[in-house]
Design a protein around this motif. Structure first.
Motif, PDB file in Angstrom:
ATOM      1  N   TRP A 465       0.805  -1.209   0.000  1.00 24.26           N
ATOM      2  CA  TRP A 465       0.000   0.000   0.000  1.00 24.26           C
ATOM      3  C   TRP A 465       0.842   1.265   0.000  1.00 24.26           C
ATOM      4  N   GLN A 466       0.368   2.231  -0.783  1.00 23.15           N
ATOM      5  CA  GLN A 466       0.890   3.589  -0.695  1.00 23.15           C
ATOM      6  C   GLN A 466      -0.028   4.337   0.265  1.00 23.15           C
ATOM      7  N   VAL A 467       0.530   4.867   1.356  1.00 23.98           N
ATOM      8  CA  VAL A 467      -0.299   5.404   2.434  1.00 23.98           C
ATOM      9  C   VAL A 467       0.235   6.744   2.921  1.00 23.98           C
ATOM     10  N   ARG A 468      -0.685   7.551   3.425  1.00 25.98           N
ATOM     11  CA  ARG A 468      -0.316   8.740   4.183  1.00 25.98           C
ATOM     12  C   ARG A 468      -0.557   8.413   5.651  1.00 25.98           C
ATOM     13  N   VAL A 469       0.469   8.603   6.468  1.00 24.13           N
ATOM     14  CA  VAL A 469       0.464   8.133   7.850  1.00 24.13           C
ATOM     15  C   VAL A 469       0.535   9.331   8.792  1.00 24.13           C
ATOM     16  N   THR A 470      -0.273   9.306   9.832  1.00 23.64           N
ATOM     17  CA  THR A 470      -0.179  10.310  10.888  1.00 23.64           C
ATOM     18  C   THR A 470      -0.006   9.594  12.222  1.00 23.64           C
ATOM     19  N   ILE A 471       1.050   9.957  12.935  1.00 19.80           N
ATOM     20  CA  ILE A 471       1.360   9.333  14.218  1.00 19.80           C
ATOM     21  C   ILE A 471       0.558  10.031  15.314  1.00 19.80           C
ATOM     22  N   PRO A 472      -0.023   9.285  16.278  1.00 13.60           N
ATOM     23  CA  PRO A 472      -0.754   9.932  17.378  1.00 13.60           C
ATOM     24  C   PRO A 472       0.102  10.985  18.087  1.00 13.60           C
ATOM     25  N   LYS A 473      -0.534  12.043  18.539  1.00 14.43           N
ATOM     26  CA  LYS A 473       0.195  13.162  19.144  1.00 14.43           C
ATOM     27  C   LYS A 473       1.007  12.743  20.367  1.00 14.43           C
ATOM     28  N   ASP A 474       0.458  11.824  21.169  1.00 13.63           N
ATOM     29  CA  ASP A 474       1.135  11.462  22.412  1.00 13.63           C
ATOM     30  C   ASP A 474       1.947  10.164  22.282  1.00 13.63           C
ATOM     31  N   TRP A 475       2.305   9.787  21.068  1.00 12.68           N
ATOM     32  CA  TRP A 475       3.074   8.550  20.858  1.00 12.68           C
ATOM     33  C   TRP A 475       4.462   8.691  21.482  1.00 12.68           C
ATOM     34  N   ASN A 476       4.917   7.683  22.248  1.00 11.14           N
ATOM     35  CA  ASN A 476       6.230   7.760  22.896  1.00 11.14           C
ATOM     36  C   ASN A 476       7.035   6.476  22.755  1.00 11.14           C
ATOM     37  N   HIS A 477       6.706   5.682  21.715  1.00  6.81           N
ATOM     38  CA  HIS A 477       7.406   4.396  21.535  1.00  6.81           C
ATOM     39  C   HIS A 477       8.153   4.426  20.200  1.00  6.81           C
ATOM     40  N   VAL A 478       8.588   3.264  19.726  1.00  3.60           N
ATOM     41  CA  VAL A 478       9.351   3.186  18.479  1.00  3.60           C
ATOM     42  C   VAL A 478       8.439   3.417  17.276  1.00  3.60           C
ATOM     43  N   GLY A 479       9.042   3.739  16.129  1.00  8.32           N
ATOM     44  CA  GLY A 479       8.286   3.877  14.900  1.00  8.32           C
ATOM     45  C   GLY A 479       7.757   2.540  14.416  1.00  8.32           C
ATOM     46  N   LEU A 480       6.655   2.575  13.663  1.00  5.00           N
ATOM     47  CA  LEU A 480       6.008   1.338  13.209  1.00  5.00           C
ATOM     48  C   LEU A 480       6.165   1.077  11.716  1.00  5.00           C
ATOM     49  N   LEU A 481       6.221   2.133  10.907  1.00  5.95           N
ATOM     50  CA  LEU A 481       6.228   1.952   9.457  1.00  5.95           C
ATOM     51  C   LEU A 481       7.498   2.525   8.850  1.00  5.95           C
ATOM     52  N   PRO A 482       8.056   1.842   7.837  1.00  2.86           N
ATOM     53  CA  PRO A 482       9.276   2.348   7.207  1.00  2.86           C
ATOM     54  C   PRO A 482       8.977   3.545   6.318  1.00  2.86           C
TER      55      PRO A 482
END
Length: 739
Positions: A465-482
């Motif tokens: 999939w070609q996707v546009r990704v938005t990370i939650p504002k309060d995320w504090n862990h490692v990245g999920l998508l390359p």
């Protein structure tokens, strides 16, 4: 260091400075000359492109550039108004248009309207997949337990975080709009993966330790005088005692190709010098090709392959490091490992098994003999090979294993411990289902027109999939998508809360991002490839798994120490067969290498069309050439991409073979099940963390095995060198615990 040594060091630095300065001036002149020549080349390309019979591929080969570069200079050489290939054509149908034309140039990703992906958390998941492209459900994609406190959705209009300028990533290609993109969706004409009707020829093998001179082959063991272990000395000494039926010489220790490394800036130059050294009378570099033989040398910095011939006699010198790290094993033990490998593969129902030169060649040959051949069986006519355009897209947008160092200030300067856990035989867990046939194109509009159930099942199916990704504002862990990082094939994993980025990702990772156990990420579908679900790799990986398990059991239970070590090495060879066998499906563009002798007065010879100079010694130059994608009947990058995506997702969260005593459900493991801020690094199938890891190991493929442990305060690694130093210390510390 005393004052005298310090002063001497400063004097040495001044000498180096004076040597470097004129070289930098020469380099600047060369760069200016190269720029002038490139300008002339581009002008000439434009002139030749005006010729009515000009072909982009021929101009690209002559100029030493890609077809896309030529089309960028001469747009008229790209396809013009080609007919549309039916999207719903049969998976084994081939396109009717002339595919000898240059492919449509991949277009940069555009900021287009996307369709939000549905909520895949447990309450929204269907009980059964019903879309026609999915026949089963992947057990690795079972519902993740989402804590009640973290199920809030991401805001519809989140704050966008822009990365610093130094981190601006490269642009990934996308599928062209309209008919130009639709033309990509077809199978290559008269090209499919079919079961071979011949058996590979077995090659006699010998195993040589160039430090001790010990040579072992089926006929016995001898100690040779190898002198400096040059190619000439090895060939002369080996064939003074071994028969000509020995056609592969595996170097088990010594790495003779690195003997002159101190004289070269790059290891490849030292390897090339060794491969191109003088030969005994009657010998020459191999020039013929057979069904399973390649001509010429492979100049690899650590595991090179040299190929020579004398009349009808053909010989390869290879490194056993292609198969496994021998860990100091003598040649007799290494040979025993290959014998045990053959026996285990034979017992696993690979009846036509022949150990070939490399694990990748062996893996592909073994897989090809699992292709259905019974009349009437599905895919008995072969698995179709996708168009060059789709293969090229996957090559550019599907990365391999995750390699990431998470250094301070993302983690503290000092951490409370060091733990390494590695997924054993991990890829075998992700080969049960793969995409087969020609994919469907799922645009944002088409995805929006689907029902929520169809959308959900599409995201569970083999897909990209070609996707546009938005990370939650309060995320504090490692990245999920390359996401693409600067560099030709580099990837990184954005983690900043509120950041938005556009990328390509496999279905397994998109699925994981939507229903991870912490907080769902916002995903908008821009475009995608959706395949029918099949199991082309299942039989192959199942048989390899049986061989791997039998060898591991023998390594634990055998009474003879040498045989225990041989079985342990053989089990690692099975892992290499699976790992590199999957890699061969990716079918990267062919990079051929070669060497030419310098002229009588040291002149550089003319290189082949499209080749570039990669090294020069006192006697030879080496070159390499990108020959693009071959018409390879075993080219299936969709399978490799699917396995790699699933393996990267499993680094974050995966079901293990152990059960939770309280619920009876599989226990979860992965980076997202560790405390935030505790993950220090990823290396393909391994996680390095500062938090104690207590995941049970059941011995099944994909389970996490503790491989290193230091349960006391450590400095967090800030570089790769520091990382590998701690890795070695952690493994030694864990090993010492068991003594």
């Amino acid at each position: 260091m005393d004052s005298k040594a310090y002063s001497g060091g400063l004097a040495e630095l001044r000498g180096l400075r004076d040597e470097i300065k004129p070289l930098l001036r020469d380099l600047a002149k060369l760069q200016a000359e190269v720029a002038k020549l490139e300008s002339r080349r581009d002008q000439r390309i434009a002139e030749l492109g005006a010729f009515e019979k000009a072909k982009a591929d021929r101009i690209a080969t002559s100029a030493g550039v890609s077809v896309i570069d030529v089309v960028a200079l001469v747009p008229s050489l790209g396809p013009q108004g080609a007919p549309r290939a039916p999207v719903a054509a049969s998976a084994i149908d081939s396109a009717t248009e002339d595919l000898s034309e240059p492919q449509t140039a991949a277009q940069p990703i555009k900021e287009q309207a996307g369709t939000p992906a549905p909520d895949l958390r447990p309450a929204a998941q269907p009980t059964m997949p019903v879309v026609e492209t999915v026949s089963e459900k992947d057990p690795d994609l079972e519902a993740l337990e989402v804590p009640a406190a973290t199920v809030a959705s991401v805001a519809a209009s989140p704050t966008t975080v822009t990365p610093p300028a130094a981190e601006q990533e490269r642009k990934l290609p996308s599928i062209p709009e309209g008919q130009s993109g639709d033309r990509w969706f077809h199978a290559e004409r008269d090209l499919a993966s079919k079961r071979p009707n011949f058996k590979q020829d077995a090659r006699g093998m010998a195993f040589l330790d160039t430090t001790t001179g010990i040579l072992v082959w089926q006929g016995g063991t001898v100690r040779l005088d190898l002198g400096q272990a040059s190619v000439a000395e090895i060939l002369t000494a080996v064939y003074a005692v071994a028969p000509t039926s020995v056609q592969r010489i595996y170097i088990t220790a010594g790495d003779p190709w690195h003997q002159t490394s101190e004289r070269h800036a790059f290891l490849k130059d030292a390897v090339a010098e060794w491969l191109n050294g003088p030969l005994p009378e009657g010998w020459g570099v191999e020039s013929s090709r057979g069904r399973d033989r390649q001509a010429g040398h492979l100049v690899h910095q650590r595991n090179p392959v040299g190929r020579w011939q004398r009349g009808d006699q053909h010989t390869e010198i290879r490194s056993v490091g292609e198969w496994f790290d021998p860990e100091g094993a003598d040649p007799a033990t290494v040979r025993a490992a290959f014998v045990e490998l053959w026996k285990a593969l034979r017992a696993a129902k690979f009846d036509d098994v022949v150990i070939m030169g490399s694990p990748s060649q062996t893996g592909r040959d073994l897989w090809s003999r699992t292709i259905p051949s019974k009349a009437g069986a599905k895919w008995a006519d072969g698995f179709p090979v996708m168009s060059q355009e789709i293969r090229g897209l996957l090559h550019a947008t599907a990365g391999q294993g995750r390699t990431e160092l998470i250094a301070p200030p993302r983690v503290p300067e000092r951490v409370p411990g060091w733990y390494e856990v590695d997924r054993t035989f991990a890829y075998a867990k992700h080969t049960w289902a793969s995409g087969v046939g020609v994919p469907q194109r799922i645009t944002a509009a088409r995805f929006a027109a689907m029902s929520e159930k169809e959308q959900t099942n599409a995201l569970f199916a083999p897909s990209h999939w070609q996707v546009r990704v938005t990370i939650p504002k309060d995320w504090n862990h490692v990245g999920l998508l390359p996401a693409p990082a600067p560099g030709e094939r580099a990837w990184h994993y954005p983690y900043e809360g509120g950041r938005t980025f556009t990328t390509w990702a496999g279905g397994a990772e998109v699925n994981l991002a939507l229903r991870n156990p912490i907080a769902p990420w916002r995903i908008e579908i821009l475009d995608g490839l959706l395949w029918e679900s099949g199991d082309p790799l299942k039989s192959w990986s199942t048989q390899l798994r049986k061989a791997w398990q039998s060898l591991r059991a023998a390594a634990e239970l055998h009474g003879d120490e040498q045989q225990k070590q041989a079985c342990r090495l053989a089990s690692r060879a099975v892992r290499s067969i699976l790992l590199y066998g999957i890699g061969t499906f990716a079918q990267r563009p062919r990079i051929t290498t070669g060497s030419l002798e310098l002229g009588t007065d040291g002149e550089t010879p003319d290189l082949p069309d499209g080749a570039r100079l990669t090294g020069i010694t006192d006697t030879h130059v080496t070159w390499e050439r990108n020959q693009g994608f071959a018409r390879d009947q075993y080219a299936h990058p969709e399978w490799a991409a699917g396995v790699w995506s699933a393996a990267r997702a499993a680094l974050l969260s995966v079901s293990t073979s152990s059960k939770d005593p309280a619920t009876g459900k599989p226990l979860k493991a992965g980076a997202l099940h560790l405390p935030a801020g505790s993950v220090l690094a990823f290396r393909t199938d391994a996680i390095y963390t500062s938090a104690p890891v207590e995941w049970p190991y059941g011995g099944e493929p994909g389970d996490y095995l503790l491989k290193g442990r230091m349960a006391w305060e450590q400095p967090a690694p800030g570089s790769d060198d520091e990382f590998y130093f701690l890795q070695a210390l952690g493994r030694q510390a864990l090993e010492s615990e068991g003594l």
